[in-house]
Structures are given as structure tokens and as C-alpha cells.
Design a protein around this motif. Structure first.
Motif, PDB file in Angstrom:
ATOM      1  N   VAL A 474       0.683  -1.313  -0.102  1.00  0.00           N
ATOM      2  CA  VAL A 474       0.088   0.032   0.146  1.00  0.00           C
ATOM      3  C   VAL A 474       0.706   1.100  -0.044  1.00  0.00           C
ATOM      4  CG1 VAL A 474      -1.661   1.218   1.281  1.00  0.00           C
ATOM      5  CG2 VAL A 474      -1.992  -1.299   1.018  1.00  0.00           C
ATOM      6  N   GLU A 475       1.881   1.124   0.567  1.00  0.00           N
ATOM      7  CA  GLU A 475       3.004   2.497   0.712  1.00  0.00           C
ATOM      8  C   GLU A 475       3.511   2.554  -0.656  1.00  0.00           C
ATOM      9  OE1 GLU A 475       4.573   2.423   5.077  1.00  0.00           O
ATOM     10  OE2 GLU A 475       5.628   0.940   3.753  1.00  0.00           O
ATOM     11  N   LYS A 476       3.842   1.473  -1.240  1.00  0.00           N
ATOM     12  CA  LYS A 476       4.445   1.608  -2.713  1.00  0.00           C
ATOM     13  C   LYS A 476       3.351   1.984  -3.883  1.00  0.00           C
ATOM     14  CE  LYS A 476       8.310  -1.567  -1.958  1.00  0.00           C
ATOM     15  NZ  LYS A 476       8.939  -2.723  -2.162  1.00  0.00           N
ATOM     16  N   TRP A 477       2.005   1.368  -3.458  1.00  0.00           N
ATOM     17  CA  TRP A 477       0.985   1.536  -4.376  1.00  0.00           C
ATOM     18  C   TRP A 477       1.235   0.792  -5.830  1.00  0.00           C
ATOM     19  CZ3 TRP A 477      -3.658   1.531  -2.823  1.00  0.00           C
ATOM     20  CH2 TRP A 477      -4.709   1.977  -3.529  1.00  0.00           C
ATOM     21  N   ASP A 478       2.067   1.519  -6.632  1.00  0.00           N
ATOM     22  CA  ASP A 478       2.017   1.231  -7.831  1.00  0.00           C
ATOM     23  C   ASP A 478       3.141  -0.141  -7.669  1.00  0.00           C
ATOM     24  OD1 ASP A 478       0.363   2.965  -8.883  1.00  0.00           O
ATOM     25  OD2 ASP A 478       1.890   4.393  -9.098  1.00  0.00           O
ATOM     26  N   VAL A 479       2.739  -1.085  -7.771  1.00  0.00           N
ATOM     27  CA  VAL A 479       3.448  -2.395  -7.575  1.00  0.00           C
ATOM     28  C   VAL A 479       3.270  -3.541  -8.941  1.00  0.00           C
ATOM     29  CG1 VAL A 479       3.922  -2.048  -5.292  1.00  0.00           C
ATOM     30  CG2 VAL A 479       2.021  -3.424  -6.247  1.00  0.00           C
ATOM     31  N   ASN A 480       4.192  -4.300  -8.747  1.00  0.00           N
ATOM     32  CA  ASN A 480       3.667  -5.684  -9.613  1.00  0.00           C
ATOM     33  C   ASN A 480       3.205  -6.846  -8.839  1.00  0.00           C
ATOM     34  OD1 ASN A 480       3.956  -8.032 -11.247  1.00  0.00           O
ATOM     35  ND2 ASN A 480       5.796  -7.573 -12.246  1.00  0.00           N
ATOM     36  N   VAL A 481       2.014  -6.828  -8.850  1.00  0.00           N
ATOM     37  CA  VAL A 481       1.065  -7.794  -7.896  1.00  0.00           C
ATOM     38  C   VAL A 481       1.848  -9.061  -7.947  1.00  0.00           C
ATOM     39  CG1 VAL A 481      -1.047  -8.642  -7.241  1.00  0.00           C
ATOM     40  CG2 VAL A 481      -1.023  -6.401  -8.014  1.00  0.00           C
ATOM     41  N   SER A 482       1.829  -9.524  -9.176  1.00  0.00           N
ATOM     42  CA  SER A 482       2.109 -11.104  -9.232  1.00  0.00           C
ATOM     43  C   SER A 482       3.481 -11.254  -8.657  1.00  0.00           C
ATOM     44  CB  SER A 482       2.114 -11.713 -10.644  1.00  0.00           C
ATOM     45  OG  SER A 482       2.955 -10.958 -11.335  1.00  0.00           O
ATOM     46  N   ALA A 483       4.472 -10.281  -8.668  1.00  0.00           N
ATOM     47  CA  ALA A 483       5.818 -10.438  -8.227  1.00  0.00           C
ATOM     48  C   ALA A 483       5.953  -9.970  -6.731  1.00  0.00           C
ATOM     49  CB  ALA A 483       6.920  -9.626  -9.075  1.00  0.00           C
ATOM     50  N   ASP A 484       5.378  -9.010  -6.234  1.00  0.00           N
ATOM     51  CA  ASP A 484       5.535  -8.353  -4.822  1.00  0.00           C
ATOM     52  C   ASP A 484       4.754  -9.173  -3.910  1.00  0.00           C
ATOM     53  OD1 ASP A 484       7.373  -6.935  -6.226  1.00  0.00           O
ATOM     54  OD2 ASP A 484       6.127  -4.971  -6.344  1.00  0.00           O
ATOM     55  N   CYS A 485       3.710  -9.408  -4.094  1.00  0.00           N
ATOM     56  CA  CYS A 485       2.937 -10.129  -3.147  1.00  0.00           C
ATOM     57  C   CYS A 485       3.478 -11.422  -2.618  1.00  0.00           C
ATOM     58  CB  CYS A 485       1.571 -10.314  -3.702  1.00  0.00           C
ATOM     59  SG  CYS A 485       0.626  -8.950  -3.983  1.00  0.00           S
ATOM     60  N   CYS A 486       3.797 -11.863  -1.330  1.00  0.00           N
ATOM     61  CA  CYS A 486       4.274 -12.772  -0.957  1.00  0.00           C
ATOM     62  C   CYS A 486       3.137 -14.020  -0.607  1.00  0.00           C
ATOM     63  CB  CYS A 486       4.959 -12.551   0.346  1.00  0.00           C
ATOM     64  SG  CYS A 486       3.743 -12.154   1.766  1.00  0.00           S
ATOM     65  N   SER A 487       1.974 -13.656  -0.768  1.00  0.00           N
ATOM     66  CA  SER A 487       1.014 -14.894  -0.742  1.00  0.00           C
ATOM     67  C   SER A 487      -0.182 -14.743  -1.545  1.00  0.00           C
ATOM     68  CB  SER A 487       0.832 -15.374   0.582  1.00  0.00           C
ATOM     69  OG  SER A 487      -0.097 -14.416   1.242  1.00  0.00           O
ATOM     70  N   GLU A 488      -1.003 -15.669  -1.928  1.00  0.00           N
ATOM     71  CA  GLU A 488      -2.216 -15.546  -2.465  1.00  0.00           C
ATOM     72  C   GLU A 488      -3.268 -14.543  -1.570  1.00  0.00           C
ATOM     73  OE1 GLU A 488      -5.733 -18.000  -4.871  1.00  0.00           O
ATOM     74  OE2 GLU A 488      -4.659 -19.023  -3.224  1.00  0.00           O
ATOM     75  N   LYS A 489      -3.091 -14.560  -0.559  1.00  0.00           N
ATOM     76  CA  LYS A 489      -4.310 -13.876   0.473  1.00  0.00           C
ATOM     77  C   LYS A 489      -3.670 -12.386   0.325  1.00  0.00           C
ATOM     78  CE  LYS A 489      -2.999 -16.503   3.962  1.00  0.00           C
ATOM     79  NZ  LYS A 489      -3.047 -17.066   5.489  1.00  0.00           N
ATOM     80  N   VAL A 490      -2.448 -12.142   0.476  1.00  0.00           N
ATOM     81  CA  VAL A 490      -2.093 -10.724   0.232  1.00  0.00           C
ATOM     82  C   VAL A 490      -2.611 -10.095  -1.125  1.00  0.00           C
ATOM     83  CG1 VAL A 490      -0.066  -9.106   0.111  1.00  0.00           C
ATOM     84  CG2 VAL A 490      -0.033 -10.930   1.971  1.00  0.00           C
ATOM     85  N   GLU A 491      -2.070 -11.031  -2.126  1.00  0.00           N
ATOM     86  CA  GLU A 491      -2.459 -10.733  -3.514  1.00  0.00           C
ATOM     87  C   GLU A 491      -4.203 -10.252  -3.540  1.00  0.00           C
ATOM     88  OE1 GLU A 491      -2.777 -12.332  -8.067  1.00  0.00           O
ATOM     89  OE2 GLU A 491      -1.583 -13.386  -6.662  1.00  0.00           O
TER      90      GLU A 491
END
Length: 706
Positions: A474-491
Motif C-alpha cells: 500500500v505504501e508503494k502503491w504502484d507495484v507488480n502484484v504477481s511479483a511483489d505479493c508474498c502470498s495469494e491472500k495478500v494478493e
């Protein structure tokens, strides 16, 4: 236009003194003719088909009123020896319904047990045969004697007021000098044509006659039971419209009435100040609508023996007490001890009446319901039902859209998360019901669902790594979801947050004419960080101080993302300066503090069993002499009440305020929703509220059921 008379006297009947009282049976003009002969003709022309006089289509519980009105009219016709057919029809109605006169389930007009037997006695003196039967007559006379003996020997002002009010039933035995002490500036006694006419018959007071003549000039041959009743009736109507949910359709008319009431208030008019219920209602409605009214007139009400010395007090008028209680809740100044005392007295009285069985909770609810159902105008009820059903159809469609949104964002796949869409949308509808506030409701409900998911994620669903990861995203906001999320729940959670915040930002920019997305992101970040702190306390088994807990806890209660973005959708444009102003933060802090404590009181036992700390357990741990659960909760409820009043003061404050009233109302309405949710238990966590939520959203109202 026939009017029913609450005192049992048909206001439109003929009288030797005035139409509208039974006194023409007691007095004649010098020519032994009716004082107002046109009213005799009105009687002859306005008998109902069942032989009675009074309101057509009357309630089945108002037969006593019809009996007294009809007997009065029959006696009047007998006095002037006209209308034999009407008299016979009236006598038949009385004979057919006389059992109601002693039926305790029937609603009894004020003074019925005194006035009705007196009228029977007078009818006998006119050789009028009233078909009562010996048993009925004996029972009526006995009840009348008991009523006269009630409070006998008491020197209370309340009893004297009551006896003055029912003067038409006492005749020559009345102390008419005492009665005239209750004469008002307009010449009337209690604004009652019947009592005033009785007084004129025996006292020949010119002020009484002027009042009675003025009524005929205004109303013709039929006059109302009580006049003037303008202020009370109009305020009652406004209260009814607001409670029916259609006040927004009558803003100009409501403002006009309130402006007039405010002028009367400043002028000290009797119409506002003599009647307890009218004064209390005027104060409450004026203050809530931003008028500057002082609580000084309540000084007399705050005296413990004052209300008992009034007519309402003698009659144990719970409705008037309830109005005083509602008015005493509107405390906005620090020096209003008068209202605080009034609040204590009325609350104590109502609780005492409830505890001893004199009244029941449903009776109090019925008193309040009168102002939304018994407003005497079916057109308003029809409008309210149509308005509700139109809005409800819109709400149902919105709820369907929200359900699809939950599925599309895979929030239903998060098994750890409570599925509370109906609750979240219910709170949105309760706070923002008008159809034009769709964007505000959608924002409110979506953020409500997301805060519930995130709360469960930080509470039970996520690991420490996942919690930190979500905040970083949320702090970065513009992120690569598939690469930067550590789990499916977070994604799933971050994707739902990202798309929803962007959607809200886009819609809000249309309303506001500027970008607000960074503000919404900041609101969410504050919440996530507060939830992380609580998770760390639990992980480390830390015991924060109460200050630390509340400083964090009012944010972690998660109303920020629900309420604050909705401010952009209620109409007024909010500049960056207004949004950042201390006033909005103070409103938010007060609302959230109340919500946090209400929640903690109801969830204390459950969370204690789960090994979690909350405000109640921390107060017990850190308690300075207060370490018993009951004492802590009592103190906490008092604290909530003080914060609630502080919030109300901010909402009503106009001088120096930069936040529009429409925005401030959201904070106040949310407090009301919270009290509903946490009235008995943790209503958001339990399923008890679901039936109410479903009924409001799913079940249309059918008018003929009312």
C-alpha cells in the motif's frame, strides 16, 4: 368539518355559550335560546350514520370518546327541543355501546370518569331517558367518585390543575375563582374551548367570551378540541416526517415552521412555554437544526416537584416525560447543569416506571411510533411507504452489485474472513438512505467489507510476513502484484484494496473537482499500521497503557476508511484545507472512540477467553481503585456518554466550523448505527442483527398493513 374532542366533548356541538363544549346544557342566553344557534344546525346536519357524533372511521379503542361526545350532543338537542330523530339515534348508539364506558381496555379521554356521570345526571334533570341499566349506572357513578377522591386531601398543584381542566364535569361544585387562575393570555383555560365555555357559563369572564367568539370567526360552526395547538402540531408533524424518512422532501416548509417557532421562543410566547411537551420538543428540534436556544427555560422543569404540579404530571403523562428526556439529551454547552439534572430526573422516572411495571418498553416504543404513524394524514403515510419502497428497490440492486463485487475480487475465497456484506450495506443504508447518495453508500459498504477482511487478516488470517508485506504494498502503491505479493491472500486483499480505492478516487474527483486518492490511501495506511501494532502487542504479550491502547484503538476500530471517503459523496465540495482541518479529525476521533469502547464492552468476555486485551481488561489491570468488571463498564459507559455529547456539540456547532453540516451528520448518524449494533451484544460479530438488516433491504412495506 367535525372534530373529535379528546376530552370527550364534541367541539363542533351547539351550545348556549359556544359550539365545542357541553356547557350549552348548563347555560342559556337571556332569550332562552342558543347563544350560537348556527351550531345547533351543525349538530343536526353532522350526526354519523351509527348515531354518534365525532370522528368518522374512529379507532375501536376510542368508543369512550364517542360516547361522551354523543351524550353531550343528545343533551344539547334536548335542551333546545330540536332533532328528535337525531336524539333517538344518539340514544341507541349509547345503549349499544355503553359497556365500553367501564371497559379498562378502552382509551379514556381526560376526565371521562368525572364528566360522563355528570352529563348523565344532567340528562336526567332534563327528563331524558338514558338507557344505561342500573348496573352500568352504579359502576359509572362509583368510578366517578373514585376519580374525585383520587388525591383527595392533597394540596398538590397538579390535582388543582386537573380539577380545573375537567370543570365542565363539576358544575356548581367547582371553585370557579380557583379555575380562573389558569386563564391564559388569549382568554382561554388550557386552550380548551370546552373548559373555557364552562368557565364563562359560571363566571361570565369577558376574556373567555372573546376567545370563544374568535374560534367561531376562525373555524365557523365547528371548532377543534384544543386551540391554539399550532406550534405543537407543526413540530409534531416535522418530527413525524423526519421519523418517516421523508423530511428531505419538505425542507422549505420545515425551515419555515422552525423559523416561526424560533421567533415565538425568543418572544417567550405561552404557546411554546406553558406546555411541557411543546417546550421540550421546540427546544430539541430548534437546537438540533442549528438555532441558538438557551436551556434556561428548563430551570423550572428540573425541580423535582415541578412536573408533578402540572396537568401532565398529575396524569402521569409518560409522553411529556419522554419529550423532556429527549430534549435533555441535547447538551452542547459545558455549563448546562440544568439539562444534566433534567436528564437524570427523567431517566430515573422512566426506569422506575419500567421496573415497577407501570409502563413497558413496548409502550415507550409506541409513544415514539406515534410520531411516525399517527400523524393523521394518510397522504404522508402513502408518500413514506412509496419513498421507502422506491429507495429499497435501489438498495436491493446496489446490494446485488456489491455481492458481485465480492465474488469478482475473490474476497469470498478468504476462508478466515467473516462475510458481513449485508451488515456493512445495512449500516450504509441506515446512514445514507436517500436514493441520490448511491456513490456514498457503495463507498461505505465496500470499505466496510474490506475493513472486516483486513481486520480478520491481521487478527487470525495472516502471518507477520504477510501483514508487513501488505502495508509495504500500500505504501508503494504502484507495484507488480504477481511479483511483489508474498502470498495469494495478500494478493487478493491488496488487489481488492487497490481497485476499490482507485474506483472511489475516480468517482470522488467527479464530485470534488480534484484528486483525493492520496487522502484515501493515507486513511488506509493509518488503519493498517494501527492493526499491525495490535498484532505486535498480542504476539509479544505486551500490556499497553490505556492511553497507548486508545490512541491506537480509535484508529484500529476501522471507521476511517468507511466514513471519511464517504464525505466526498454527500454533496459539499471539501478543499484540502477542510479535509486536513483539526475539526474533521476531532469528529472522527470522538466517533471512533465511542465505537471502540462500545465494541470492547460487548466483546470483553469473548476476547478475554481468546487471550486478547481490550479497553475493559486494561482498565481492570491498570485500574486505580476500580478493578471490578461492573464498575469499569459503568465508568466506561459514562465516558461514552460524555464523548457522544461532545460529538453532538461539534455537529451542531456553526460558529467557527469549517465542515459542512451534511458531512458532520455522517459522524453523528454512524454513532447511532453503532449504538444499534452494540445495544445488546457485539451485534456485528453475532448474527442477531441479520434479520433486521434483511427486512430493511429485502421486505417492501404494504400500506394496508399499517
Amino acid at each position: 368539518m367535525p372534530f373529535s374532542v379528546s376530552g370527550g366533548i364534541l367541539c363542533s356541538q351547539a351550545a348556549s355559550v359556544v359550539p365545542g363544549s357541553n356547557v350549552e346544557t348548563k347555560a342559556k342566553s337571556s332569550a332562552l335560546a342558543p347563544f350560537f344557534p348556527q351550531c345547533v344546525n351543525w349538530l343536526l346536519d353532522n350526526q354519523l350514520c351509527d348515531g354518534s357524533w365525532g370522528l368518522p372511521n374512529r379507532d375501536p379503542f376510542l368508543v369512550k370518546d364517542a360516547l361522551l361526545s354523543t351524550l353531550t350532543c343528545v343533551v344539547a338537542l334536548k335542551q333546545w327541543d330540536v332533532g328528535e330523530e337525531q336524539m333517538n339515534n344518539g340514544l341507541f348508539f349509547i345503549e349499544s355501546n355503553i359497556a365500553a364506558a367501564t371497559n379498562e381496555k378502552q382509551l379514556s379521554p381526560i376526565g371521562f370518569d368525572i364528566i360522563f356521570p355528570a352529563m348523565i345526571e344532567y340528562a336526567k334533570n332534563l327528563d331524558l331517558n338514558i338507557p344505561l341499566g342500573a348496573t352500568n349506572l352504579e359502576a359509572l357513578v362509583h368510578k366517578g367518585e373514585l376519580e374525585l377522591k383520587r388525591g383527595y386531601g392533597s394540596n398538590s398543584e397538579g390535582r388543582r390543575t386537573y380539577l380545573a381542566y375537567v370543570s365542565e364535569g363539576l358544575g356548581k361544585s367547582q371553585n370557579w375563582e380557583m379555575v380562573m387562575k389558569y386563564q391564559r393570555e388569549n382568554g382561554s383555560l388550557f386552550n380548551s374551548p370546552a373548559t373555557t365555555a364552562a368557565a364563562f357559563t359560571h363566571h361570565k369572564n369577558s376574556g373567555c367570551l372573546e376567545y370563544l367568539c374568535s374560534l367561531l370567526e376562525k373555524f365557523g360552526n365547528a371548532v377543534p378540541t384544543v386551540y391554539p395547538l399550532d406550534i405543537y402540531a407543526r413540530l409534531f408533524m416535522i418530527d413525524s416526517l423526519e421519523r418517516l424518512g421523508i423530511g428531505r422532501h419538505f425542507r422549505e416548509e420545515i425551515r419555515s415552521v422552525l423559523d416561526e417557532t424560533y421567533r415565538y421562543w425568543l418572544q417567550g410566547k405561552e404557546e411554546v412555554f406553558l406546555d411541557t411537551a411543546t417546550c421540550a420538543m421546540a427546544f430539541r428540534m430548534l437546537r438540533v437544526n442549528g438555532y441558538d436556544v438557551s436551556s434556561d427555560p428548563f430551570t423550572r422543569f428540573s425541580q423535582e416537584d415541578h412536573f408533578s404540579s402540572t396537568l401532565g404530571g398529575y396524569l402521569n403523562d409518560t409522553g411529556a416525560i419522554l419529550e423532556l428526556y429527549r430534549a435533555s439529551e441535547i447538551i452542547i454547552h459545558p455549563d448546562e447543569s440544568i439539562l444534566e439534572k433534567q436528564n437524570f430526573l427523567t431517566r430515573h422516572f422512566l426506569r422506575q416506571e419500567l421496573s415497577n411495571g407501570s409502563i413497558h418498553t413496548d409502550q415507550l416504543n409506541n409513544i415514539l411510533a406515534k410520531s411516525s404513524l399517527n400523524i393523521g394524514n394518510k397522504d404522508f403515510l402513502k408518500l413514506a411507504v412509496e419513498d421507502f419502497n422506491i429507495c429499497q428497490s435501489i438498495h436491493r440492486e446496489e446490494l446485488s452489485q456489491l455481492a458481485r463485487w465480492v465474488t469478482e475480487n475473490r474476497l469470498d475465497k478468504l476462508k478466515f474472513a467473516r462475510q458481513k456484506l449485508a451488515y456493512c450495506y445495512f449500516s450504509a443504508v441506515a446512514t445514507l438512505s436517500p436514493s441520490e447518495l448511491s456513490d456514498a453508500r457503495i463507498s461505505w459498504a465496500k470499505n466496510g467489507v474490506l475493513t472486516t477482511v483486513v481486520d480478520d487478516f491481521f487478527d487470525v488470517g495472516g502471518s507477520e510476513e504477510e501483514l508487513v508485506n501488505l502495508i509495504q504494498l500500500v505504501e508503494k502503491w504502484d507495484v507488480n502484484v504477481s511479483a511483489d505479493c508474498c502470498s495469494e491472500k495478500v494478493e487478493i486483499i491488496f488487489s481488492a484494496l487497490h481497485s476499490t480505492i482507485c474506483e472511489i478516487g475516480d468517482k470522488a474527483s467527479t464530485w470534488q473537482g480534484r484528486s483525493v486518492i492520496s487522502d484515501v490511501i493515507d486513511i488506509w495506511l493509518n488503519l493498517l499500521k494501527s492493526m499491525l501494532k495490535e498484532a505486535e502487542w498480542l504476539r509479544d504479550k505486551s500490556v499497553p497503557t490505556m492511553d497507548e491502547y486508545m490512541t491506537n484503538g480509535y484508529i484500529s476500530f476501522a471507521l476511517g476508511p468507511i466514513v471519511l471517503p464517504a464525505l466526498y459523496f454527500v454533496g459539499p465540495k471539501l478543499s484540502e484545507e477542510v479535509v486536513r482541518a483539526p475539526e474533521i479529525h476531532h469528529l472522527f476521533e470522538l466517533m471512533s472512540t465511542c465505537g471502540r469502547l462500545l465494541n470492547d464492552i460487548q466483546s470483553f468476555k469473548r476476547e478475554s477467553d481468546e487471550g486478547k486485551l481490550n479497553a475493559v481488561s486494561l482498565c481492570i489491570i491498570h485500574g486505580d481503585g476500580i478493578n471490578i468488571e461492573e464498575e469499569v463498564i459503568k465508568e466506561m459507559k459514562n465516558f461514552i456518554a460524555s464523548k457522544r455529547r461532545e460529538l453532538l456539540k461539534l455537529v451542531l456547532q456553526e460558529k467557527g466550523s469549517v465542515v459542512p453540516r451534511a458531512c458532520k451528520d455522517l459522524f453523528w448518524n454512524m454513532i447511532r448505527v453503532l449504538h444499534t449494533f452494540y445495544r445488546k451484544d457485539d451485534g456485528f460479530t453475532s448474527d442477531e442483527m441479520i434479520n433486521a438488516a434483511n427486512a430493511i433491504i429485502e421486505e417492501p412495506i404494504v400500506l394496508n398493513v399499517l
